[in-house]
Enzyme design. Structure first.
Site, PDB file in Angstrom:
ATOM      1  N   SER A  22       0.838  -1.188   0.000  1.00  0.00           N
ATOM      2  CA  SER A  22       0.000   0.000   0.000  1.00  0.00           C
ATOM      3  C   SER A  22       0.876   1.242   0.000  1.00  0.00           C
ATOM      4  CB  SER A  22      -0.914   0.002   1.221  1.00  0.00           C
ATOM      5  OG  SER A  22      -0.146   0.314   2.369  1.00  0.00           O
ATOM      6  N   LYS A  23       0.235   2.380  -0.028  1.00  0.00           N
ATOM      7  CA  LYS A  23       0.971   3.632  -0.159  1.00  0.00           C
ATOM      8  C   LYS A  23       1.967   3.859   0.963  1.00  0.00           C
ATOM      9  CE  LYS A  23      -2.041   6.236  -3.130  1.00  0.00           C
ATOM     10  NZ  LYS A  23      -3.457   6.470  -3.059  1.00  0.00           N
TER      11      LYS A  23
END
Length: 448
Positions: free
Chosen positions: A225-226
């Site tokens: 994820s980010k």
RNA sequence: GUUCCCAUCGUCUAGAGGCCUAGGACACCAGGUUUUCAUCCUGGUAACCGGGGUUCGAAUCCCCGUGGGAACGCCA
């Protein structure tokens, strides 16, 4: 955006299709009309192009095929394999809560499955009449046979109350209408596959081949994820990675061919055995990407590098192409660049006279610099006729001067290096001197 | 919670019952080359999740456990 996981899946599909002499078709699954935007699609297409994943024919947008999907829904409604459901969101929430409380999977309770009364007014969705018994087997190319019990599968929605069909329905219709032979996707879809197979069976379709590739995880083994830093392919381009490196790194994630590490696009287009796919998830490693990137930078010609730097990174290194001596320097820089974005800092001292200096090492080295030796060297250099000044000769003079004054060569070479380039980490002094030339070298040397 | 998937060095992986004293790559460490850093060369540290089977023999097959992941939406 196209993130590394999606890119890896696209890469597997691409090479599999190419190596089999098949077609690689791009389909935009934009049925969520609330969230889909053309600019997102454009970024995905841009990333695909950058990676060199050229697709056959025009991309197909599912939003342009809604009439087709609705026809199929009508057919299913007519033959009783699907039904309308008027349950409200609140009702469904409480059904799921109840199921969870009973230790079961949160599911819709099928209250309208056999409803024969008058149709209530108000919005409704269309649900698939999932078989209540039996099993569905996914013959997966990567995982092998995976068996699902049909009672685990919900009567899922195939047409929303806003008349838009859902993903699980549209892909089934399209896979068949587009004559898709192989569906290769992330294994987060493995649970969707029995739903899709059941739908195909209900409509009398032929089932395509499926292959579910394991996911890519972050360094903490959690879903990427980010917060793991760069996840979008475009991030990597911005950070200075080459598409070749990205492609090579991603293709080796969850896939291998013996001990081979370096793979070219053309080679993979000829041969991409699906049997090379592993079945466990993998962690994306930046250090390995760096290594590959340096490898592919070294493989590029100076002209290609220069053009790419200008076009993508807005850095102009064309002065380095101008002469034999500056080309030698460019070659030396190419060896040490890990990312494309490294070049501007690496070459700055050559391109500008007001280049930035590494203050710490300059201070440290200059504190103990042998002033008289530097002056003697400057005198020697200036005595050489311009036409006879060369990197080799100038460096020989550094050695001579040091020896004459009973210094170790590095005692003189280090300050010279710092004065000329502003850093201790520069290429061979002979190359530096040759590229800089007499006038500039002297100018810098005298700035003691 | 339920269902499904997965499990070899720190990371990516090789390994389809004996070729495994577990191989390669990246990273890391040490030495060498070099005018610095890097490159390059040489060497090194480092792994079969645990327990039961099956077998003459298991990293490889089976079961259980443990751990991780995914899915369970009118998202895809």
């Amino acid at each position: 955006m196209l993130h590394v996981g999606g890119a890896r899946t696209a890469i597997f599909n691409y090479f599999f299709a190419r190596s089999q002499g098949g077609r690689f078709i791009l389909r935009i699954e934009d049925t969520d009309t609330e969230r889909s935007k053309q600019e997102y699609t454009d970024e995905i297409l841009d990333s695909m192009k950058w990676l060199g994943l050229d697709w056959d024919a025009e991309p197909i947008y599912q939003t342009q095929r809604f009439d087709i999907y609705r026809d199929y829904v009508r057919k299913m409604l007519a033959d009783g394999t699907a039904y309308k459901c008027w349950a409200t969101a609140e009702e469904i929430d409480s059904m799921r809560a109840k199921a969870t409380a009973e230790g079961k999977k949160p599911m819709y309770d099928r209250r309208y499955r056999d409803y024969t009364g008058a149709e209530p007014s108000g919005p409704y969705v269309v649900r698939f009449k999932t078989p209540l018994t039996g099993t569905t087997v996914v013959h997966d190319l990567i995982k092998g046979d995976v068996t699902f019990s049909n009672e685990e599968i919900d009567d899922f929605v195939i047409l929303r109350s806003n008349d838009a069909p859902t993903y699980n329905f549209t892909v089934v219709v399209d896979d068949v209408e587009m004559k898709i032979t192989h569906v290769i996707r992330g294994d987060d879809h493995l649970n969707n596959t029995p739903k899709q197979i059941l739908l195909m069976q209900a409509m009398g379709f032929k089932i395509p081949n499926y292959g579910h590739v394991p996911m890519i995880l972050g360094a903490d083994k959690m879903k990427l994820s980010k917060r793991h830093g760069a996840v979008a392919v475009t991030n990597y381009r911005e950070e200075g990675y080459l598409p070749e490196s990205m492609l090579n790194a991603l293709v080796r994630l969850g896939w291998s061919k013996g001990d081979q590490e370096i793979f070219s696009k053309s080679e993979l287009c000829k041969d991409f055995p699906l049997a090379g796919c592993g079945s466990s998830p993998s962690v994306f490693d930046r250090a390995k990407l760096d290594h590959l990137n340096n490898h592919y930078i070294r493989e590029k010609s100076l002209e290609d590098l220069c053009a790419l730097l200008k076009k993508t990174y807005l850095v102009d290194l064309s002065p380095l192409l101008a002469s034999e001596s500056s080309r030698k320097l460019f070659e030396a820089l190419r060896e040490r660049a890990v990312r494309m974005t490294d070049f501007s800092a690496l070459a700055e001292w050559y391109l500008r006279n007001d280049f930035a200096r590494d203050e710490a090492s300059t201070k440290e080295v200059m504190a103990t610099a042998p002033r008289e030796a530097l002056e003697a060297l400057a005198t020697k250099w200036s005595a050489v006729p311009d036409s006879e000044f060369s990197g080799v000769k100038a460096f020989e003079m550094i050695k001579e001067t040091a020896t004459t004054l009973k210094l170790k060569i590095p005692q003189l070479a280090k300050p010279v290096r710092v004065l000329l380039t502003g850093t201790l980490a520069s290429p061979d002094l002979g190359i530096v001197l040759e590229a800089l030339g007499k006038t500039r070298a002297l100018e810098r040397l005298r700035k003691v």
